[in-house]
Design a protein around this motif. Structure first.
Motif, PDB file in Angstrom:
ATOM      1  N   ASN A   2      41.699  42.394  43.548  1.00 54.33           N
ATOM      2  CA  ASN A   2      41.011  42.430  44.834  1.00 54.33           C
ATOM      3  C   ASN A   2      40.122  41.182  44.955  1.00 54.33           C
ATOM      4  O   ASN A   2      39.088  41.071  44.303  1.00 54.33           O
ATOM      5  CB  ASN A   2      40.179  43.709  44.926  1.00 54.33           C
ATOM      6  CG  ASN A   2      39.571  43.915  46.280  1.00 54.33           C
ATOM      7  OD1 ASN A   2      39.137  42.972  46.932  1.00 54.33           O
ATOM      8  ND2 ASN A   2      39.519  45.162  46.702  1.00 54.33           N
ATOM      9  N   THR A   3      40.533  40.241  45.809  1.00 59.34           N
ATOM     10  CA  THR A   3      39.814  38.974  45.957  1.00 59.34           C
ATOM     11  C   THR A   3      38.415  39.167  46.510  1.00 59.34           C
ATOM     12  O   THR A   3      37.470  38.487  46.070  1.00 59.34           O
ATOM     13  CB  THR A   3      40.615  38.015  46.862  1.00 59.34           C
ATOM     14  OG1 THR A   3      41.927  37.875  46.318  1.00 59.34           O
ATOM     15  CG2 THR A   3      39.959  36.655  46.936  1.00 59.34           C
ATOM     16  N   ASN A   4      38.243  40.087  47.463  1.00 59.24           N
ATOM     17  CA  ASN A   4      36.900  40.325  48.006  1.00 59.24           C
ATOM     18  C   ASN A   4      35.955  40.853  46.939  1.00 59.24           C
ATOM     19  O   ASN A   4      34.798  40.429  46.857  1.00 59.24           O
ATOM     20  CB  ASN A   4      36.960  41.297  49.183  1.00 59.24           C
ATOM     21  CG  ASN A   4      37.518  40.662  50.429  1.00 59.24           C
ATOM     22  OD1 ASN A   4      37.450  39.446  50.594  1.00 59.24           O
ATOM     23  ND2 ASN A   4      38.078  41.468  51.310  1.00 59.24           N
ATOM     24  N   LYS A   5      36.446  41.771  46.112  1.00 59.77           N
ATOM     25  CA  LYS A   5      35.614  42.294  45.022  1.00 59.77           C
ATOM     26  C   LYS A   5      35.274  41.173  44.037  1.00 59.77           C
ATOM     27  O   LYS A   5      34.157  41.098  43.525  1.00 59.77           O
ATOM     28  CB  LYS A   5      36.320  43.434  44.297  1.00 59.77           C
ATOM     29  CG  LYS A   5      36.458  44.688  45.114  1.00 59.77           C
ATOM     30  CD  LYS A   5      35.130  45.382  45.247  1.00 59.77           C
ATOM     31  CE  LYS A   5      35.301  46.695  45.995  1.00 59.77           C
ATOM     32  NZ  LYS A   5      34.024  47.366  46.191  1.00 59.77           N
ATOM     33  N   ILE A   7      34.978  37.961  44.684  1.00 60.09           N
ATOM     34  CA  ILE A   7      33.974  37.086  45.303  1.00 60.09           C
ATOM     35  C   ILE A   7      32.600  37.741  45.298  1.00 60.09           C
ATOM     36  O   ILE A   7      31.607  37.142  44.865  1.00 60.09           O
ATOM     37  CB  ILE A   7      34.397  36.696  46.734  1.00 60.09           C
ATOM     38  CG1 ILE A   7      35.610  35.778  46.685  1.00 60.09           C
ATOM     39  CG2 ILE A   7      33.240  36.031  47.488  1.00 60.09           C
ATOM     40  CD1 ILE A   7      36.285  35.561  48.023  1.00 60.09           C
ATOM     41  N   PHE A   8      32.527  38.982  45.761  1.00 57.66           N
ATOM     42  CA  PHE A   8      31.228  39.656  45.828  1.00 57.66           C
ATOM     43  C   PHE A   8      30.674  39.977  44.444  1.00 57.66           C
ATOM     44  O   PHE A   8      29.466  39.899  44.216  1.00 57.66           O
ATOM     45  CB  PHE A   8      31.299  40.900  46.709  1.00 57.66           C
ATOM     46  CG  PHE A   8      31.428  40.587  48.164  1.00 57.66           C
ATOM     47  CD1 PHE A   8      30.452  39.865  48.824  1.00 57.66           C
ATOM     48  CD2 PHE A   8      32.556  40.981  48.880  1.00 57.66           C
ATOM     49  CE1 PHE A   8      30.566  39.544  50.165  1.00 57.66           C
ATOM     50  CE2 PHE A   8      32.686  40.668  50.229  1.00 57.66           C
ATOM     51  CZ  PHE A   8      31.690  39.953  50.873  1.00 57.66           C
ATOM     52  N   ARG A 136      35.488  51.643  45.665  1.00 55.33           N
ATOM     53  CA  ARG A 136      36.861  51.293  45.326  1.00 55.33           C
ATOM     54  C   ARG A 136      37.727  52.533  45.453  1.00 55.33           C
ATOM     55  O   ARG A 136      37.386  53.579  44.945  1.00 55.33           O
ATOM     56  CB  ARG A 136      36.934  50.738  43.916  1.00 55.33           C
ATOM     57  CG  ARG A 136      38.201  49.989  43.664  1.00 55.33           C
ATOM     58  CD  ARG A 136      38.077  49.170  42.380  1.00 55.33           C
ATOM     59  NE  ARG A 136      39.122  48.163  42.396  1.00 55.33           N
ATOM     60  CZ  ARG A 136      38.890  46.888  42.276  1.00 55.33           C
ATOM     61  NH1 ARG A 136      37.679  46.443  42.131  1.00 55.33           N
ATOM     62  NH2 ARG A 136      39.890  46.032  42.279  1.00 55.33           N
TER      63      ARG A 136
END
Length: 137
Positions: A2-5, A7-8, A136
């Motif tokens: 998960n790219t958003n996870k 990054i954050f 998640r």
């Protein structure tokens, strides 16, 4: 992955590294680190905040990437434990190289720095691990 996870988690871990580093290196352990690494006094300069931020961002990305891609870490507790272990091993490796190639550190300084960075990495790891598990599915 998960790219958003990723990054954050990296950004939240960065906050942990940056604030934890400030607290531990400039306030809590400042005198102990100075006394165990007397060679550092001669090479200290005004902090380059951009370089410090980039280094903290890289360290945070390393932890978060390992957690997300390979380890499946999704809680603050496993993040803290794994962050401390990874941070301690990376720091021990680099500090031993510095000790072996310069007069900047001592063995006691290596062990103090490893302890301090393990604490900071535990904070960053807890924040990254928590973020990776947050809402998640």
């Amino acid at each position: 992955m998960n790219t958003n996870k990723l990054i954050f988690g990296t950004l939240l871990g960065f906050v942990g590294y940056f604030m934890g580093g400030f607290l531990m290196y400039t306030i809590v352990f400042k005198d102990l680190l100075a006394s165990t690494n007397p060679g550092m006094a001669g090479v200290q300069a005004e902090p380059n905040m951009l370089a410090i931020a980039v280094g903290n961002l890289a360290a945070s990305f390393l932890l978060t990437y390992i957690f997300e891609r390979w380890a499946g870490i999704r809680t603050w507790m496993t993040g803290a434990i794994s962050g401390a272990m990874i941070g301690a091993l990376v720091t021990f490796s680099y500090d031993c190289m510095i000790l072996g190639t310069s007069t900047l550190m001592t063995w006691s300084g290596v062990f103090v720095d490893v302890l301090v960075y393990a604490i900071i990495s535990a904070i960053a790891g807890a924040l990254s691990g928590w973020m990776l598990g947050f809402k998640r599915a």
